[in-house]
Design an enzyme around this catalytic site. Structure first.
Site, PDB file in Angstrom:
ATOM      1  N   ASN A  36       0.805  -1.225   0.000  1.00 28.87           N
ATOM      2  CA  ASN A  36       0.000   0.000   0.000  1.00 28.87           C
ATOM      3  C   ASN A  36       0.837   1.274   0.000  1.00 28.87           C
ATOM      4  OD1 ASN A  36      -2.254  -1.510  -0.208  1.00 28.87           O
ATOM      5  ND2 ASN A  36      -2.902  -1.295   1.940  1.00 28.87           N
ATOM      6  N   CYS A 133     -16.376  -2.695  -4.184  1.00 31.76           N
ATOM      7  CA  CYS A 133     -15.597  -3.924  -4.051  1.00 31.76           C
ATOM      8  C   CYS A 133     -16.144  -4.718  -2.881  1.00 31.76           C
ATOM      9  CB  CYS A 133     -14.117  -3.625  -3.906  1.00 31.76           C
ATOM     10  SG  CYS A 133     -13.641  -3.124  -2.284  1.00 31.76           S
ATOM     11  N   ASP A 326      -7.074  -3.304   8.153  1.00 31.23           N
ATOM     12  CA  ASP A 326      -6.425  -4.377   7.381  1.00 31.23           C
ATOM     13  C   ASP A 326      -5.899  -5.507   8.269  1.00 31.23           C
ATOM     14  OD1 ASP A 326      -6.993  -2.964   5.131  1.00 31.23           O
ATOM     15  OD2 ASP A 326      -4.969  -2.226   4.772  1.00 31.23           O
TER      16      ASP A 326
HETATM   17  C1  EPZ Z   1      -6.497   2.181   1.783  1.00 27.75           C
HETATM   18  O1  EPZ Z   1      -7.696   2.139   1.024  1.00 27.75           O
HETATM   19  C2  EPZ Z   1      -5.870   0.805   1.647  1.00 27.75           C
HETATM   20  N1  EPZ Z   1      -5.637   0.515   0.240  1.00 27.75           N
HETATM   21  C3  EPZ Z   1      -6.794  -0.244   2.245  1.00 27.75           C
HETATM   22  O2  EPZ Z   1      -6.113  -1.498   2.200  1.00 27.75           O
HETATM   23  C4  EPZ Z   1      -7.085   0.114   3.701  1.00 27.75           C
HETATM   24  O3  EPZ Z   1      -8.022  -0.809   4.204  1.00 27.75           O
HETATM   25  C5  EPZ Z   1      -7.658   1.525   3.781  1.00 27.75           C
HETATM   26  O4  EPZ Z   1      -6.747   2.467   3.137  1.00 27.75           O
HETATM   27  C6  EPZ Z   1      -7.874   1.996   5.212  1.00 27.75           C
HETATM   28  O5  EPZ Z   1      -6.691   1.926   5.930  1.00 27.75           O
HETATM   29  C7  EPZ Z   1      -4.537   0.954  -0.340  1.00 27.75           C
HETATM   30  O6  EPZ Z   1      -3.719   1.645   0.255  1.00 27.75           O
HETATM   31  C8  EPZ Z   1      -4.334   0.565  -1.759  1.00 27.75           C
HETATM   32  P1  EPZ Z   1      -9.779   5.118   2.592  1.00 27.75           P
HETATM   33  P2  EPZ Z   1      -8.442   3.505   0.661  1.00 27.75           P
HETATM   34  O7  EPZ Z   1      -9.910   6.133   1.499  1.00 27.75           O
HETATM   35  O8  EPZ Z   1      -7.448   4.572   0.478  1.00 27.75           O
HETATM   36  C9  EPZ Z   1     -14.458   6.143   2.686  1.00 27.75           C
HETATM   37  C10 EPZ Z   1      -5.870  -3.802   1.791  1.00 27.75           C
HETATM   38  O9  EPZ Z   1      -6.418  -4.835   2.250  1.00 27.75           O
HETATM   39  N2  EPZ Z   1     -14.194   7.060   1.565  1.00 27.75           N
HETATM   40  O10 EPZ Z   1      -8.977   5.477   3.782  1.00 27.75           O
HETATM   41  O11 EPZ Z   1      -9.383   3.205  -0.442  1.00 27.75           O
HETATM   42  C11 EPZ Z   1     -14.260   4.680   2.310  1.00 27.75           C
HETATM   43  O12 EPZ Z   1     -15.386   4.147   1.647  1.00 27.75           O
HETATM   44  C12 EPZ Z   1      -6.671  -2.563   1.435  1.00 27.75           C
HETATM   45  O13 EPZ Z   1      -4.651  -3.733   1.571  1.00 27.75           O
HETATM   46  C13 EPZ Z   1     -15.201   7.892   1.134  1.00 27.75           C
HETATM   47  O14 EPZ Z   1     -16.329   7.880   1.657  1.00 27.75           O
HETATM   48  O15 EPZ Z   1      -9.264   3.720   1.996  1.00 27.75           O
HETATM   49  C14 EPZ Z   1     -13.978   4.057   3.648  1.00 27.75           C
HETATM   50  O16 EPZ Z   1     -15.169   3.810   4.320  1.00 27.75           O
HETATM   51  C15 EPZ Z   1      -8.146  -2.759   1.469  1.00 27.75           C
HETATM   52  N3  EPZ Z   1     -14.947   8.730   0.066  1.00 27.75           N
HETATM   53  C16 EPZ Z   1     -13.193   5.144   4.387  1.00 27.75           C
HETATM   54  O17 EPZ Z   1     -13.504   6.378   3.696  1.00 27.75           O
HETATM   55  C17 EPZ Z   1     -13.733   8.771  -0.537  1.00 27.75           C
HETATM   56  O18 EPZ Z   1     -13.564   9.558  -1.496  1.00 27.75           O
HETATM   57  C18 EPZ Z   1     -11.687   4.967   4.395  1.00 27.75           C
HETATM   58  O19 EPZ Z   1     -11.232   4.706   3.065  1.00 27.75           O
HETATM   59  C19 EPZ Z   1     -12.702   7.933  -0.067  1.00 27.75           C
HETATM   60  C20 EPZ Z   1     -12.969   7.083   0.990  1.00 27.75           C
END
Ligand code: EPZ
Length: 439
Positions: A36, A133, A326
């Site tokens: 990540n 997803c 995670d």
């Molecule tokens: C990152 O995802 C990681 N992926 C995820 O790891 C990890 O679970 C997550 O961060 C939280 O730590 C990568 O780094 C590639 P977020 P990301 O934006 O960036 C909501 C794994 O298993 N949200 O922090 O997509 C979202 O739906 C993966 O390695 C919005 O509402 O996570 C979630 O509920 C899975 N609008 C929360 O925020 C947005 O525009 C946190 O998501 C963006 C996010």
């Protein structure tokens, strides 16, 4: 019905992992670079016409090759060396295309992070929306809100984000995230390095992977204040230059093996780690009764007594430095065998309990209520045919298989697992697990 599903899975012709549990793990495991962090660092390669050379890259992960394909499609030169664990990105003179098609983006959500760098450097970009997803709907509204605040004109047409920079380029802006988002923080951090003027990201995520990205951007010539805090101040520069950067060790892979070591009653030393990125995981393991010692870049995990010396505890996922979502599935597997009960509350994603029915098939006692699960410790888990629909759920089932003292566990659909764990069967069998990957 279950028998039919088992037979169908056994014969689906897909690679699987087979485990005969019960062996305590003993020895050393070398931790890979963080997926990540590496994914975002590769996207940062689009911000310069010089070479960005990354070392300690988990090059054998499918997500890394998918992103390399996307960058090559855009017109960048990408070299990956799986022996040296390096990756070089050269977007000399920019890219040929500013379109990231659905077929490449759908394979990996992090592809959306090419949007901002393309926009900052080329003034326009068209990137497919990644879609939902297995763990939740995962919108990208915060990414788009930030780019719009920097002056971009954003339209959504036929499943694509079509973005254009204003005359004279993107402008620095004050951006306050209503919700903490790792991806949106990283996306806007990268984009702001080439904007005109100063951008402030408030209520930013503080994950170590973001700090790693910021440190690499600084090597590339970016001017960033507040690194490691929830307020990042980025003073835009004209151009960025090439750099060499070593990807931080994968804290989630580390934490996963820490739990596996404690639960199997082994004695495992993890090397190439960064213990200071794992405080919440270390605290959890110690509270549950495991012995964790840290020395330099090594973490040793042991369980001194029998399994019932491990106690059920409550866990709540939170943005960093809280307990990582995670690691939630792996921690839940741990609780299935601890003495007493523990409650797991998932606050980041709405649908991240996909491993529960599979753990129950292996004999776990888990009741889900909304975003919480009560896990009551049982004496043993039993091997079974299982499968999961996301990466961390899959690895939680591998840990369960390592602990199952009766029968064989077959983890199906391991392409999820191979998105995020380099040679997991090889690493675990080297420390004594009876585990093999079958094609
Ligand atoms: C990152 O995802 C990681 N992926 C995820 O790891 C990890 O679970 C997550 O961060 C939280 O730590 C990568 O780094 C590639 P977020 P990301 O934006 O960036 C909501 C794994 O298993 N949200 O922090 O997509 C979202 O739906 C993966 O390695 C919005 O509402 O996570 C979630 O509920 C899975 N609008 C929360 O925020 C947005 O525009 C946190 O998501 C963006 C996010």
């Amino acid at each position: 019905m279950t028998d039919q599903i088992d037979t169908d899975l056994a014969n689906d012709g897909m690679p699987k992992i087979k485990i005969i549990g019960g062996n305590p793990l003993h020895g050393e495991i070398q931790i890979s670079g963080a997926k990540n962090a590496a994914l975002k660092l590769v996207c940062a390669g689009l911000l310069t016409s010089d070479e960005l050379k990354l070392t300690n890259v988990p090059t054998s992960l499918r997500d890394m090759t998918t992103l390399a394909d996307l960058l090559r499609y855009l017109g960048a030169d990408v070299d990956m060396d799986d022996n040296a664990k390096t990756m070089s990105i050269r977007a000399i003179g920019g890219v040929d295309k500013t379109l990231a098609p659905y077929d490449l983006v759908r394979k990996m959500r992090a592809s959306i992070l090419v949007l901002g760098p393309l926009l900052a450097r080329h003034g326009e970009a068209k990137v497919s929306l990644p879609g939902g997803c297995a763990i939740g709907s995962r919108p990208v509204d915060l990414h788009l809100m930030g780019l719009e605040t920097m002056g971009a004109d954003i339209k959504i047409e036929d499943g694509y984000v079509i973005a254009k920079s204003p005359e004279g380029g993107l402008k620095g802006a004050e951006i306050l995230f209503p919700k903490v988002s790792v991806g949106a923080t990283e996306h806007l951090l990268m984009t702001a390095t080439l904007a005109n003027g100063t951008t402030t990201l408030s209520n930013a995520a503080m994950e170590p992977e973001i700090t790693d990205l910021a440190e690499c951007l600084v090597k590339m010539g970016a001017y960033i204040e507040g690194i490691g805090t929830n307020k990042l101040i980025i003073h835009g520069v004209e151009t960025l230059k090439g750099a060499e950067h070593s990807v931080i060790p994968d804290r989630i892979e580390t934490g996963t093996f820490m739990i596996a070591a404690a639960l199997t009653g082994g004695d495992v030393t993890l090397t190439n780690t960064r213990a200071n990125t794992l405080d919440s995981v270390t605290a959890l393991l110690r509270k549950a009764g495991a012995d964790v010692t840290i020395s330099g870049d090594k973490i040793r995990v042991r369980r001194q007594d029998d399994l019932k010396s491990m106690r059920g505890i409550d866990i709540m996922t939170e943005p960093y430095p809280g307990f990582p979502t995670d690691m939630q599935a792996q921690a839940m597997t741990m609780l299935t065998l601890c003495d007493g009960a523990g409650m797991v509350t998932e606050t980041i994603f709405e649908n991240r309990f996909m491993h529960v029915p599979e753990l129950v098939r292996m004999g776990a006692n888990i009741t889900v209520q909304g975003n919480s699960a009560i896990v009551r410790g049982v004496d043993t888990l039993k091997g079974a045919q299982v499968m999961a629909t996301d990466l961390r759920a899959s690895v939680a089932l591998v840990i369960a298989g390592l602990c199952a003292t009766e029968g064989e566990t077959t983890v199906n659909r391991i392409y999820h697992l191979e998105r995020g764990y380099e040679d997991i069967a090889g690493k675990l069998s080297a420390v004594g697990a009876n585990i093999r990957r079958e094609n």
